[in-house]
Design a protein around this motif. Structure first.
Motif, PDB file in Angstrom:
ATOM      1  N   GLU A   1      57.617  22.227  28.343  1.00  0.00           N
ATOM      2  CA  GLU A   1      56.557  23.509  29.802  1.00  0.00           C
ATOM      3  C   GLU A   1      57.474  24.389  29.756  1.00  0.00           C
ATOM      4  O   GLU A   1      56.044  25.325  29.508  1.00  0.00           O
ATOM      5  N   MET A   2      58.411  25.820  29.040  1.00  0.00           N
ATOM      6  CA  MET A   2      58.906  26.252  29.111  1.00  0.00           C
ATOM      7  C   MET A   2      58.114  27.103  27.655  1.00  0.00           C
ATOM      8  O   MET A   2      58.431  27.901  28.107  1.00  0.00           O
ATOM      9  N   LEU A   3      58.182  26.089  26.734  1.00  0.00           N
ATOM     10  CA  LEU A   3      57.174  26.405  25.032  1.00  0.00           C
ATOM     11  C   LEU A   3      56.491  26.803  25.494  1.00  0.00           C
ATOM     12  O   LEU A   3      55.986  28.175  25.228  1.00  0.00           O
ATOM     13  N   GLU A   4      55.957  25.842  26.272  1.00  0.00           N
ATOM     14  CA  GLU A   4      54.023  26.426  26.354  1.00  0.00           C
ATOM     15  C   GLU A   4      53.704  26.887  27.770  1.00  0.00           C
ATOM     16  O   GLU A   4      52.533  27.882  26.683  1.00  0.00           O
ATOM     17  N   ASN A   5      54.652  27.701  28.473  1.00  0.00           N
ATOM     18  CA  ASN A   5      54.110  28.278  29.584  1.00  0.00           C
ATOM     19  C   ASN A   5      54.524  30.258  28.967  1.00  0.00           C
ATOM     20  O   ASN A   5      54.659  30.722  29.550  1.00  0.00           O
ATOM     21  N   GLU A   6      55.434  29.884  27.945  1.00  0.00           N
ATOM     22  CA  GLU A   6      56.047  31.474  26.578  1.00  0.00           C
ATOM     23  C   GLU A   6      56.963  31.605  27.673  1.00  0.00           C
ATOM     24  O   GLU A   6      56.443  33.391  28.003  1.00  0.00           O
ATOM     25  N   TYR A   7      57.856  30.895  28.507  1.00  0.00           N
ATOM     26  CA  TYR A   7      59.102  31.311  29.754  1.00  0.00           C
ATOM     27  C   TYR A   7      60.019  32.426  28.489  1.00  0.00           C
ATOM     28  O   TYR A   7      60.473  33.349  28.986  1.00  0.00           O
ATOM     29  N   PHE A   8      60.226  32.100  27.311  1.00  0.00           N
ATOM     30  CA  PHE A   8      60.780  32.660  26.499  1.00  0.00           C
ATOM     31  C   PHE A   8      60.389  32.486  24.765  1.00  0.00           C
ATOM     32  O   PHE A   8      60.015  31.699  24.515  1.00  0.00           O
ATOM     33  N   SER A   9      60.097  33.786  24.557  1.00  0.00           N
ATOM     34  CA  SER A   9      59.704  34.028  23.005  1.00  0.00           C
ATOM     35  C   SER A   9      61.073  33.143  22.308  1.00  0.00           C
ATOM     36  O   SER A   9      61.845  32.305  21.889  1.00  0.00           O
ATOM     37  N   ASN A  10      59.968  33.161  20.420  1.00  0.00           N
ATOM     38  CA  ASN A  10      60.751  32.236  19.555  1.00  0.00           C
ATOM     39  C   ASN A  10      62.259  31.865  19.343  1.00  0.00           C
ATOM     40  O   ASN A  10      62.544  31.622  19.093  1.00  0.00           O
ATOM     41  N   TYR A  11      61.697  34.151  19.555  1.00  0.00           N
ATOM     42  CA  TYR A  11      62.950  34.778  18.655  1.00  0.00           C
ATOM     43  C   TYR A  11      64.147  34.764  19.875  1.00  0.00           C
ATOM     44  O   TYR A  11      65.290  34.130  19.449  1.00  0.00           O
ATOM     45  N   GLU A  12      64.338  34.194  21.269  1.00  0.00           N
ATOM     46  CA  GLU A  12      64.857  34.215  22.361  1.00  0.00           C
ATOM     47  C   GLU A  12      65.558  32.414  22.056  1.00  0.00           C
ATOM     48  O   GLU A  12      66.896  32.483  22.215  1.00  0.00           O
ATOM     49  N   LEU A  13      64.857  32.069  21.885  1.00  0.00           N
ATOM     50  CA  LEU A  13      65.555  30.347  21.373  1.00  0.00           C
ATOM     51  C   LEU A  13      66.693  30.556  20.305  1.00  0.00           C
ATOM     52  O   LEU A  13      66.846  29.058  20.433  1.00  0.00           O
ATOM     53  N   TYR A  14      65.467  30.905  19.428  1.00  0.00           N
ATOM     54  CA  TYR A  14      66.405  30.091  17.522  1.00  0.00           C
ATOM     55  C   TYR A  14      68.251  31.500  18.121  1.00  0.00           C
ATOM     56  O   TYR A  14      68.547  30.412  18.031  1.00  0.00           O
ATOM     57  N   GLN A  15      67.648  32.537  18.604  1.00  0.00           N
ATOM     58  CA  GLN A  15      69.177  33.723  18.936  1.00  0.00           C
ATOM     59  C   GLN A  15      70.199  32.176  19.500  1.00  0.00           C
ATOM     60  O   GLN A  15      71.087  32.287  19.831  1.00  0.00           O
ATOM     61  N   MET A  16      68.969  31.165  21.172  1.00  0.00           N
ATOM     62  CA  MET A  16      69.682  30.584  21.474  1.00  0.00           C
ATOM     63  C   MET A  16      70.749  29.488  21.087  1.00  0.00           C
ATOM     64  O   MET A  16      72.124  29.096  21.320  1.00  0.00           O
ATOM     65  N   LEU A  17      69.552  28.783  19.646  1.00  0.00           N
ATOM     66  CA  LEU A  17      70.024  27.891  19.600  1.00  0.00           C
ATOM     67  C   LEU A  17      71.366  27.787  18.408  1.00  0.00           C
ATOM     68  O   LEU A  17      72.525  26.594  18.351  1.00  0.00           O
ATOM     69  N   LEU A  18      71.087  29.444  17.702  1.00  0.00           N
ATOM     70  CA  LEU A  18      72.329  29.883  17.226  1.00  0.00           C
ATOM     71  C   LEU A  18      74.023  30.091  17.884  1.00  0.00           C
ATOM     72  O   LEU A  18      75.068  29.024  17.001  1.00  0.00           O
ATOM     73  N   ILE A  19      73.979  30.229  18.970  1.00  0.00           N
ATOM     74  CA  ILE A  19      75.411  30.180  19.606  1.00  0.00           C
ATOM     75  C   ILE A  19      75.461  28.520  20.143  1.00  0.00           C
ATOM     76  O   ILE A  19      77.028  28.965  20.129  1.00  0.00           O
ATOM     77  N   LEU A  20      74.897  28.287  20.795  1.00  0.00           N
ATOM     78  CA  LEU A  20      75.403  27.081  20.920  1.00  0.00           C
ATOM     79  C   LEU A  20      75.343  26.595  19.541  1.00  0.00           C
ATOM     80  O   LEU A  20      76.577  25.427  19.946  1.00  0.00           O
ATOM     81  N   GLY A  21      74.798  26.060  18.112  1.00  0.00           N
ATOM     82  CA  GLY A  21      75.782  25.502  17.140  1.00  0.00           C
ATOM     83  C   GLY A  21      76.949  26.245  16.719  1.00  0.00           C
ATOM     84  O   GLY A  21      77.637  25.452  16.030  1.00  0.00           O
ATOM     85  N   LYS A  22      76.922  27.429  17.367  1.00  0.00           N
ATOM     86  CA  LYS A  22      78.417  27.706  16.902  1.00  0.00           C
ATOM     87  C   LYS A  22      79.049  27.205  17.856  1.00  0.00           C
ATOM     88  O   LYS A  22      80.514  27.018  17.304  1.00  0.00           O
TER      89      LYS A  22
END
Length: 193
Positions: free
Chosen positions: A140-161
Motif C-alpha cells: 500500500e505504501m509503495l502503490e501510494n508512493e509514500y516513499f521513492s524507490n531511492y529512499e527505500l533502497y537507501q533504507m534497505l542498505l542501512i538495515l542490511g548493514k
C-alpha cells in the motif's frame, strides 16, 4: 474466509468431532470490549498459533457457516483501544489487523468441525496473518508512493548493514559498495551530500 482454526488437547478431539463444541464447555476467552464477549479462540490460519508444532494439540478446521464470530487485533487486548480494533467476522477485511484473532461466540456443531491435516489439507492462501499484514501495508505504501524507490533502497542498505548482511567497501567519500555475504551480489550506494 470460509474456515477458522481452533487448537484443542488431543484427548478432546473425538468428543469435539462427535458432539460439537458447546460454548459453555469450550469457552476459553473473555473480552471486555464495548460489550462483554465470551467465546472460543480461533485463528485465521493454522500457523498463527504457537501450538502449530505442539504435538499435544490438534488443529480443528471450523466452517464459519452460521457461527457468531468476532475478529480483534490481539495487540490491543486489555487496552482501552480494543473497541476500535474489533469487528464482526463478516466485516473483517483480511490484512487489516497486525495480529488478528477470532472469537467464536456460539456453539460449534459437529458438521462444522473437521481435523486439519497439515500435509493433505487445502493449502492456505495466507501463511501467517502477521506477515500478510506487513506485506499488504508495504505494498500500500509503495502503490501510494509514500516513499521513492531511492529512499527505500537507501533504507534497505542501512538495515542490511545493521543486520551485518553486507561487507562494505569505501570507494570514495561518497561512494560505497555493499556486497551481500550470502550470494556475493554487489550494491552501490552514493551519498548525495
Amino acid at each position: 474466509m470460509k474456515y477458522l482454526y481452533v487448537y484443542i488437547e488431543n484427548e478432546k478431539v473425538n468428543d469435539a468431532i462427535k458432539y460439537g463444541m458447546k460454548l459453555s464447555e469450550y469457552s476459553n476467552k473473555f473480552l471486555d470490549a464495548s460489550n462483554e464477549k465470551k467465546g472460543i479462540l480461533a485463528y485465521l490460519t493454522p500457523r498463527d498459533s504457537e501450538k502449530y508444532s505442539n504435538d499435544n494439540f490438534t488443529c480443528l478446521k471450523i466452517s464459519t457457516a452460521n457461527l457468531h464470530i468476532y475478529v480483534y487485533n490481539q495487540i490491543f487486548e486489555n487496552t482501552d483501544n480494543l473497541s476500535t480494533f474489533i469487528c464482526e467476522y463478516s466485516k473483517y477485511i483480511v490484512g487489516s489487523f497486525e495480529e488478528p484473532i477470532a472469537l467464536i461466540c456460539s456453539t460449534i456443531l459437529p458438521e462444522n468441525i473437521e481435523v486439519y491435516n497439515k500435509i493433505l489439507d487445502i493449502p492456505n492462501i495466507i501463511e501467517t496473518s502477521k506477515d500478510f499484514y506487513y506485506q499488504k501495508a508495504i505494498n500500500e505504501m509503495l502503490e501510494n508512493e509514500y516513499f521513492s524507490n531511492y529512499e527505500l533502497y537507501q533504507m534497505l542498505l542501512i538495515l542490511g548493514k545493521q543486520k551485518k548482511l553486507f561487507d562494505i567497501t569505501d570507494i570514495t567519500d561518497k561512494v560505497k559498495i555493499y556486497t551481500n555475504k550470502l550470494n556475493n551480489k554487489k550494491y552501490t550506494k552514493k551519498n548525495n551530500f
